[in-house]
Design an enzyme around this catalytic site. Structure first.
Site, mmCIF file in Angstrom:
data_model
loop_
_atom_site.group_PDB
_atom_site.id
_atom_site.type_symbol
_atom_site.label_atom_id
_atom_site.label_comp_id
_atom_site.label_asym_id
_atom_site.label_seq_id
_atom_site.Cartn_x
_atom_site.Cartn_y
_atom_site.Cartn_z
ATOM 1 N N SER A 117 29.771 19.325 27.267
ATOM 2 C CA SER A 117 29.761 18.760 28.387
ATOM 3 C C SER A 117 29.018 18.793 29.176
ATOM 4 O O SER A 117 27.948 18.811 28.899
ATOM 5 C CB SER A 117 30.726 19.643 28.701
ATOM 6 O OG SER A 117 30.615 18.793 30.709
ATOM 7 N N TYR A 141 30.443 27.251 33.573
ATOM 8 C CA TYR A 141 30.687 26.960 32.212
ATOM 9 C C TYR A 141 29.913 25.721 32.091
ATOM 10 O O TYR A 141 30.039 25.719 30.523
ATOM 11 C CB TYR A 141 32.119 26.183 33.210
ATOM 12 C CG TYR A 141 32.201 24.285 31.925
ATOM 13 C CD1 TYR A 141 33.229 25.120 31.248
ATOM 14 C CD2 TYR A 141 31.498 23.127 32.537
ATOM 15 C CE1 TYR A 141 33.674 24.096 29.856
ATOM 16 C CE2 TYR A 141 32.571 22.263 31.901
ATOM 17 C CZ TYR A 141 33.388 22.493 30.699
ATOM 18 O OH TYR A 141 34.393 21.359 29.632
ATOM 19 N N LYS A 145 27.985 25.976 27.864
ATOM 20 C CA LYS A 145 28.673 24.760 26.786
ATOM 21 C C LYS A 145 26.780 24.583 26.300
ATOM 22 O O LYS A 145 26.818 24.608 24.936
ATOM 23 C CB LYS A 145 28.977 23.542 27.547
ATOM 24 C CG LYS A 145 30.153 23.870 28.066
ATOM 25 C CD LYS A 145 31.795 23.843 26.637
ATOM 26 C CE LYS A 145 32.435 23.412 26.730
ATOM 27 N NZ LYS A 145 33.476 23.310 25.267
#
Length: 326
Positions: A117, A141, A145
């Site tokens: 991402s 998040y 990643k």
């Protein structure tokens, strides 16, 4: 021999599965259906319902379907929610990736394309993000990643020390939109396109968060890429790894110029035929004026290309939204 697509019943994953099939590649899907849909998986594609946290299930899937490589998209993908649910985020995205890599090693599966991402960059202080831009994730998040990328790179080094190989690459991208077919659509409760189109369908007025940014029209500028273009490059990456062609460890799948929220609203009005003036709300804290990535490296190695215009993106999303709600 087949490629395993983890999260292959999700919005992006299901497009990747269909891109594999269109390329004549065998594919198998594993998905817990926490956010995916069984109906997104073609009837003739083997589908294993379960989580990648279940090591035995992953191992048997790899073995039973003679898997030669993995495209890893499964995970918890909501950056904003990850702030309030960090433990879930790390469990799904870090522990899940570690479990997958462990079972791949046990079964001798030596290729992986990782769906990373652009959240790994945080809020970069540059006009154009490249693969050399420092990573400063600002959410669990984004951090998860980045840790996933580290896990894969570390496991590749370990495999090499043991006399084996783990060929890999990670693909970073921002906002994925549109549909390659009306049967597949974005069901996220957080993404801009479905929020705008659902609001219009209900007779409401979409909202812009801030129109006083230092951008040409005052609204935030972001990368938006069509899901079909994204899926195509995942398949090209997988085929490159299978052929033994070396790839960079990380690629940005970026537009190079971006579009503004105001432009999206204008095209949404044009495509839907619904004339509206978006409401303007205050800025959201932490929203940078512009985040756009270069896709030059991916264009060189992965056939990355923006084949769809903003009009195509909105029109295909609208067609899918109408099919879904109709």
């Amino acid at each position: 021999m087949a490629w395993l697509v983890t999260g292959g019943a999700g919005y992006i994953g299901s497009h990747v599965v269909r891109a594999f099939r269109e390329a004549g590649e065998e594919v198998v899907v594993i998905d817990s259906l926490s956010s995916g849909h069984a109906g997104f998986v073609p009837d003739d594609v083997p589908f294993v319902r379960g989580t990648i946290l279940d090591g035995d299930l992953v191992r048997h899937t790899l073995r039973d379907h003679a898997v030669s490589g993995v495209v890893h998209l499964a995970g918890f993908k909501y950056a904003g929610v990850s702030v309030s649910r960090p433990l879930l985020t790390y469990q799904q995205n870090v522990t899940g990736t570690a479990t997958l890599l462990e079972q791949m090693d046990a079964e001798g599966v030596g290729r992986i394309v990782f769906s990373s991402s652009a959240a790994t960059y945080g809020t970069p202080d540059v006009d154009l993000v490249t693969e050399e831009t420092p990573t400063h994730p600002e959410s669990p998040y984004g951090q998860s990643k980045l840790v996933g990328e580290w896990l894969i790179a570390d496991q590749a080094r370990a495999a090499e020390l043991a006399g084996g190989t783990l060929a890999h690459t990670s693909l970073r991208y921002f906002n994925v939109v549109g549909s390659a077919t009306p049967d597949l659509y974005d069901t996220s409760p957080h993404n801009l396109f479905p929020l705008v189109l659902q609001m219009l369908q209900r007779g409401g007025t979409p909202r812009i968060n801030g129109d006083d940014y230092d951008t040409p029209d005052g609204t935030c500028v972001r990368d938006y890429v069509h899901v079909a273009d994204l899926a195509h490059s995942h398949v090209v990456a997988a085929q490159a790894l299978e052929s033994g062609r070396p790839l960079e460890p990380v690629y940005n799948l970026g537009s190079g110029d971006g579009v503004s929220v105001r432009q999206i609203m204008d095209v949404a009005a044009e495509v839907t035929g619904i004339d509206f003036t978006p409401e303007v709300a205050p800025r959201r804290p932490g929203d940078p004026a512009r985040i756009v990535a270069s896709g030059e490296l991916a264009a060189r190695d992965l056939g990355w290309e923006m084949r769809h215009s903003l009009h195509d993106m909105v029109a295909s999303a609208w067609a899918a939204q109408q099919r879904h709600s109709g």
